[in-house]
Design a protein around this motif. Structure first.
Motif, PDB file in Angstrom:
ATOM      1  N   PHE A 191       0.836  -1.196   0.000  1.00  0.00           N
ATOM      2  CA  PHE A 191       0.000   0.000   0.000  1.00  0.00           C
ATOM      3  C   PHE A 191       0.874   1.251   0.000  1.00  0.00           C
ATOM      4  O   PHE A 191       0.608   2.192  -0.748  1.00  0.00           O
ATOM      5  N   LYS A 192       1.911   1.255   0.822  1.00  0.00           N
ATOM      6  CA  LYS A 192       2.792   2.425   0.895  1.00  0.00           C
ATOM      7  C   LYS A 192       3.435   2.709  -0.462  1.00  0.00           C
ATOM      8  O   LYS A 192       3.477   3.858  -0.911  1.00  0.00           O
ATOM      9  N   LYS A 193       3.917   1.659  -1.119  1.00  0.00           N
ATOM     10  CA  LYS A 193       4.548   1.842  -2.432  1.00  0.00           C
ATOM     11  C   LYS A 193       3.552   2.391  -3.449  1.00  0.00           C
ATOM     12  O   LYS A 193       3.866   3.301  -4.215  1.00  0.00           O
ATOM     13  N   GLY A 200       3.824   6.088  -4.955  1.00  0.00           N
ATOM     14  CA  GLY A 200       3.974   6.140  -6.407  1.00  0.00           C
ATOM     15  C   GLY A 200       2.877   6.961  -7.065  1.00  0.00           C
ATOM     16  O   GLY A 200       3.135   7.745  -7.979  1.00  0.00           O
ATOM     17  N   PHE A 201       1.635   6.778  -6.583  1.00  0.00           N
ATOM     18  CA  PHE A 201       0.527   7.539  -7.160  1.00  0.00           C
ATOM     19  C   PHE A 201       0.679   9.019  -6.862  1.00  0.00           C
ATOM     20  O   PHE A 201       0.498   9.852  -7.751  1.00  0.00           O
ATOM     21  N   ALA A 202       1.027   9.349  -5.620  1.00  0.00           N
ATOM     22  CA  ALA A 202       1.225  10.763  -5.266  1.00  0.00           C
ATOM     23  C   ALA A 202       2.295  11.379  -6.164  1.00  0.00           C
ATOM     24  O   ALA A 202       2.108  12.464  -6.723  1.00  0.00           O
ATOM     25  N   GLY A 204       2.306  14.465  -9.033  1.00  0.00           N
ATOM     26  CA  GLY A 204       3.084  15.666  -8.717  1.00  0.00           C
ATOM     27  C   GLY A 204       2.696  16.301  -7.389  1.00  0.00           C
ATOM     28  O   GLY A 204       2.831  17.518  -7.234  1.00  0.00           O
ATOM     29  N   ILE A 205       2.195  15.484  -6.466  1.00  0.00           N
ATOM     30  CA  ILE A 205       1.816  15.990  -5.143  1.00  0.00           C
ATOM     31  C   ILE A 205       2.497  15.161  -4.061  1.00  0.00           C
ATOM     32  O   ILE A 205       2.997  14.068  -4.332  1.00  0.00           O
TER      33      ILE A 205
END
Length: 62
Positions: free
Chosen positions: A30-32, A36-38, A42-43
């Motif tokens: 989940f952390k990865k 990665g999505f954030a 670009g946030i």
């Protein structure tokens, strides 16, 4: 970068000093995915968490 001249310097530093740590555990997968999505958007992870929380509150208050 917070506290740098480009971001407003002392103003951002003062706001950051009001921030508190939020601690909870999540799975490594989940952390990865979250990080990665954030990054792909670009946030920061904090910005993504705050946005998700705001959306969840809005959805549940109907």
């Amino acid at each position: 970068m917070a506290g740098s001249p480009e971001s407003g310097g002392a103003i951002d530093s003062a706001v950051e000093s009001d921030n508190k740590t939020l601690n909870f555990k999540v799975s490594l997968d989940f952390k990865k995915e979250f990080k990665g999505f954030a990054g792909s958007q670009g946030i920061t992870m904090t910005e993504l968490l705050k946005e998700g929380f705001a959306l969840s509150k809005k959805k549940r208050q109907k």
